[in-house]
Scaffold this active site. Structure first.
Site, mmCIF file in Angstrom:
data_model
loop_
_atom_site.group_PDB
_atom_site.id
_atom_site.type_symbol
_atom_site.label_atom_id
_atom_site.label_comp_id
_atom_site.label_asym_id
_atom_site.label_seq_id
_atom_site.Cartn_x
_atom_site.Cartn_y
_atom_site.Cartn_z
ATOM 1 N N ARG A 51 -8.532 -0.760 2.743
ATOM 2 C CA ARG A 51 -8.043 -0.407 4.076
ATOM 3 C C ARG A 51 -8.959 -1.064 5.104
ATOM 4 N NH1 ARG A 51 -3.870 0.651 2.143
ATOM 5 N NH2 ARG A 51 -2.664 2.588 2.241
ATOM 6 N N GLY A 66 -12.213 2.920 -9.073
ATOM 7 C CA GLY A 66 -11.064 3.709 -9.542
ATOM 8 C C GLY A 66 -10.103 2.788 -10.268
ATOM 9 N N ARG A 67 -8.842 3.161 -10.226
ATOM 10 C CA ARG A 67 -7.822 2.389 -10.965
ATOM 11 C C ARG A 67 -7.859 0.902 -10.648
ATOM 12 N NH1 ARG A 67 -4.546 6.402 -9.152
ATOM 13 N NH2 ARG A 67 -3.784 7.877 -10.700
ATOM 14 N N ILE A 68 -7.791 0.583 -9.335
ATOM 15 C CA ILE A 68 -7.673 -0.831 -8.966
ATOM 16 C C ILE A 68 -8.996 -1.564 -9.196
ATOM 17 C CG2 ILE A 68 -7.135 -2.438 -7.066
ATOM 18 C CD1 ILE A 68 -5.224 -0.222 -5.974
ATOM 19 N N HIS A 96 -1.549 -7.646 4.773
ATOM 20 C CA HIS A 96 -1.444 -6.427 3.958
ATOM 21 C C HIS A 96 -0.304 -6.544 2.928
ATOM 22 C CE1 HIS A 96 -2.295 -1.821 4.069
ATOM 23 N NE2 HIS A 96 -2.069 -2.246 2.842
ATOM 24 N N GLU A 107 -4.457 -3.284 12.591
ATOM 25 C CA GLU A 107 -3.378 -3.880 11.832
ATOM 26 C C GLU A 107 -2.077 -3.632 12.575
ATOM 27 O OE1 GLU A 107 -2.329 -2.918 7.522
ATOM 28 O OE2 GLU A 107 -4.416 -3.591 7.370
ATOM 29 N N ALA A 136 -0.917 -7.023 -0.682
ATOM 30 C CA ALA A 136 -1.434 -7.041 -2.053
ATOM 31 C C ALA A 136 -0.461 -6.453 -3.079
ATOM 32 C CB ALA A 136 -2.775 -6.318 -2.122
HETATM 33 C C1 DGY Z 1 -1.037 1.043 -0.715
HETATM 34 O O1 DGY Z 1 -0.219 1.307 -1.594
HETATM 35 O O2 DGY Z 1 -1.824 1.881 -0.274
HETATM 36 C C2 DGY Z 1 -1.057 -0.362 -0.200
HETATM 37 O O3 DGY Z 1 -1.908 -0.545 0.837
HETATM 38 C C3 DGY Z 1 0.327 -0.865 0.058
HETATM 39 O O4 DGY Z 1 0.895 -1.044 -1.179
#
Ligand code: DGY
Length: 333
Positions: free
Chosen positions: A236, A154-156, A284, A265, A286
């Protein structure tokens, strides 16, 4: 003026927007509210700006029938029971788009840090072990020319593929929905998951957490990976079976793991993953840059206020709530 709950201190840019248009009830502790504290905070609110650490369930919504909008300060929204919200006519929003590059940058940082043992090197110096330059000291893995497997295109995931170009990598992608045009433009090739795992030198995860992706990477999948391969997770934690990962890292089934997210987490300091030299675990973070967290705060605030005005927020994840123009009073509960 509507009353809104904000479940943690977010950047001022977002709080200012909310304060100008609503009565803000802010949870300003460092740690998230407990379920009881969250229930008390939400009492009588029209909307809430929530974090991924807040579980919003059908029960939460039933307790507060006045809640019309849940605006999550994250692109992921697995902490919200969206079907339950939809059934109750509650709008749910997230913050897509504004953290894509930042998150991809960080996945890349994890990849590089793990492949080139950056943190181990820094620890080595801090521990006073650096006595000379050594031909065999702290050897890592080359990224240039290697094969990268992107799970979730996807986007990322696509943004990560862009970064791989500069490293002349072969890019394999796996996604439930294939967009051949996007893949072609980015020089990526869709393959089945097992094939990706078997061929990649580096595997990076960018799927949303859903019932289908929970424990997507378990003992079987780790066993398909190359022995020197590195697994990156900036998606996740529960997408990976933690126990299976610990075993794979201990046994040398895979070479290493670099994790922005974990299950559970936070990860306790005495968790086996923290003690393994071939695991790099960070908390967590990023999307944690000043500019991106400001953008997330503004978008989450705008989503909330737009939804409360009865208009369509940019980040709505359950537009069917508005399409059937249901209000909470008329919802199908
Ligand atoms: C998200 O946006 O889902 C990240 O895990 C936190 O920025």
């Amino acid at each position: 003026m509507p009353t809104v709950a904000v479940t943690r201190v977010i950047p001022e840019a977002g709080l200012d927007l909310l304060r100008a248009a609503a009565e803000v009830r802010l949870w300003d502790e460092d740690l998230p509210p407990s379920p009881e504290q969250l229930a008390a905070l939400l009492r009588g609110c029209d909307g809430a700006l929530t974090l991924l650490t807040d579980a919003i369930t059908g029960e939460t919504l039933d307790r507060e029938p006045g809640l019309k909008v849940i605006s999550n300060f994250a692109v992921g929204y697995d902490n919200v029971d969206v079907p339950a919200a939809t059934a109750r006519g509650v709008v749910v929003c997230n913050t897509p788009g504004v953290l894509t590059e930042t998150t991809a940058d960080f996945a890349w940082a994890l990849l590089m840090a793990s492949a080139r043992r950056v943190v181990e090197g820094a620890d080595y110096v801090r521990a006073g072990k650096w006595r000379t330059w050594g031909p065999t000291l702290l050897r890592g893995r080359d990224l240039t020319g290697a094969t990268l497997g992107i799970v979730g295109f996807g986007r990322i995931g696509r943004e990560v593929a862009k970064r791989a170009r500069g490293f002349e990598m072969t890019v394999l992608a796996f996604d439930e929905y294939e967009d051949e045009t996007a893949a072609r433009e980015l020089g990526a090739r869709y393959v089945p998951l097992d094939e990706l795992l078997g061929q990649a030198d580096f595997v990076t995860l960018h799927v949303a957490l859903t019932p289908e992706t929970e424990k997507l990477i378990g003992a079987r999948e780790l066993g398909l990976m190359k022995r020197e391969a590195i697994l990156v997770n900036a998606a996740r934690g529960p997408v990976v079976d933690t126990d299976a990962l610990v075993a794979a890292l201990r046994d040398g089934t895979i070479g290493g793991a670099a994790l922005d997210v974990t299950d559970p987490e936070p990860l306790p300091a005495d968790h086996p993953l923290v003690g393994l030299s071939n695991a790099l675990v960070v908390p967590h973070m990023a999307s944690a840059t000043h500019a991106t967290r400001d953008r997330m705060a503004v978008l989450a605030a705008e989503n909330l206020l737009t939804g409360l005005r009865g208009e369509r927020p940019a980040g709505i994840v359950n537009p069917e709530v508005l399409d059937r123009s249901s209000t909470r009073g008329q919802s199908d509960r």
